[in-house]
Design a protein around this motif. Sequence first.
Motif, PDB file in Angstrom:
ATOM      1  N   ARG A  93       0.843  -1.186   0.000  1.00 50.44           N
ATOM      2  CA  ARG A  93       0.000   0.000   0.000  1.00 50.44           C
ATOM      3  C   ARG A  93       0.887   1.248   0.000  1.00 50.44           C
ATOM      4  O   ARG A  93       2.063   1.178   0.391  1.00 50.44           O
ATOM      5  CB  ARG A  93      -0.886  -0.004   1.236  1.00 50.44           C
ATOM      6  N   PRO A  94       0.369   2.389  -0.416  1.00 49.32           N
ATOM      7  CA  PRO A  94       1.165   3.623  -0.353  1.00 49.32           C
ATOM      8  C   PRO A  94       1.695   3.864   1.059  1.00 49.32           C
ATOM      9  O   PRO A  94       0.960   3.743   2.046  1.00 49.32           O
ATOM     10  CB  PRO A  94       0.158   4.705  -0.768  1.00 49.32           C
ATOM     11  N   LYS A 144       6.922   2.356  -0.465  1.00 50.28           N
ATOM     12  CA  LYS A 144       6.136   2.695  -1.662  1.00 50.28           C
ATOM     13  C   LYS A 144       5.631   4.127  -1.512  1.00 50.28           C
ATOM     14  O   LYS A 144       4.927   4.445  -0.549  1.00 50.28           O
ATOM     15  CB  LYS A 144       4.966   1.730  -1.835  1.00 50.28           C
TER      16      LYS A 144
END
Length: 316
Positions: free
Chosen positions: A169-170, A315
């Motif tokens: 996930r971000p 990320k």
Amino acid sequence: MSPHGNSHTHDQSHGRSHGHTHGHSQGHTHGDESFDFDWGVLSTQLEQEAEIRGPVYRQAAEWINGLLPAPGARRVLDIGSGPGVVAALLADVFPAAEVVAVDSTPELLEHTTARAERLGLGGRVSTRLAELPDAIPTLGEADVIWAGNSLHHLGDQRAALEGFAGRLRPGGVLALLEGGLSARHLPRDLGADMGRPGLEARFEARLAEWFTAMRSEQPGAVRETEDWPALLAAAGLEPSGTRSFLLDVPAPAPPLVREQLVRTFSRLRDKNLAEGAADDQEILDRLLDPEDPRGLLRRPDVFLLEVRTVHTARKV
């Protein structure tokens, strides 16, 4: 793949693998050496190895926790989870997260479930039987992906990292435990009656050759420069730091460490790593003799000193 201890068992030279990821089902061999691992049979050994290294894994997990944005991790993937020692530790360090232990050996996942239940973590630690790399796209999203000494059991490591990056996930962090400094257990010179000095160094060199052969036999094996931050960046992630963690158990080592060392040296003998060196074979036999006062179970100078290195990337 399997081991954690999140440890496999490449003994002194390449850390102990943490995890399984594909069951070596094709029976690859190098000379007389098989690269098949019966991880189910090794479950107790892997569990003890991981428990010995628990302080190192905890330090690494706490560091990773500090790299996450608020509110922290909600889902953690433990890749090549082995018998679940590290999965349980991750659940403790990330108290709001679901931890998914991913491994290809059912017996090891059974150990994970039992450990989680004993520790009261059964509602937060789940297991996933999966053959990697093929199953990577099915693992779901995560805020933390921990791959402890498991990536080197996948032939195309670059492609696997790209797959893991796609699961983040971000703001999420991929933590890769690979490399460090080989374990040492004995003085360089074991004494005038114990052969040439440098026994462990010679074993390390032979294990390095074994490891290279093992890597080359993985399905789809691709050689890569082992610049892990660069490979993480190539996977589309932003490197967020590399740290090394010291495990220092001074002499005289406690019984658990000695028992683990006997198993390690027994594997060295099973791999014929003293082959062609009659004096090394003789000393190895003495070290493994439980009645020999100079053996591993009795000598007062046995210790454990090693370094594990963790590479991280997030990320964005």
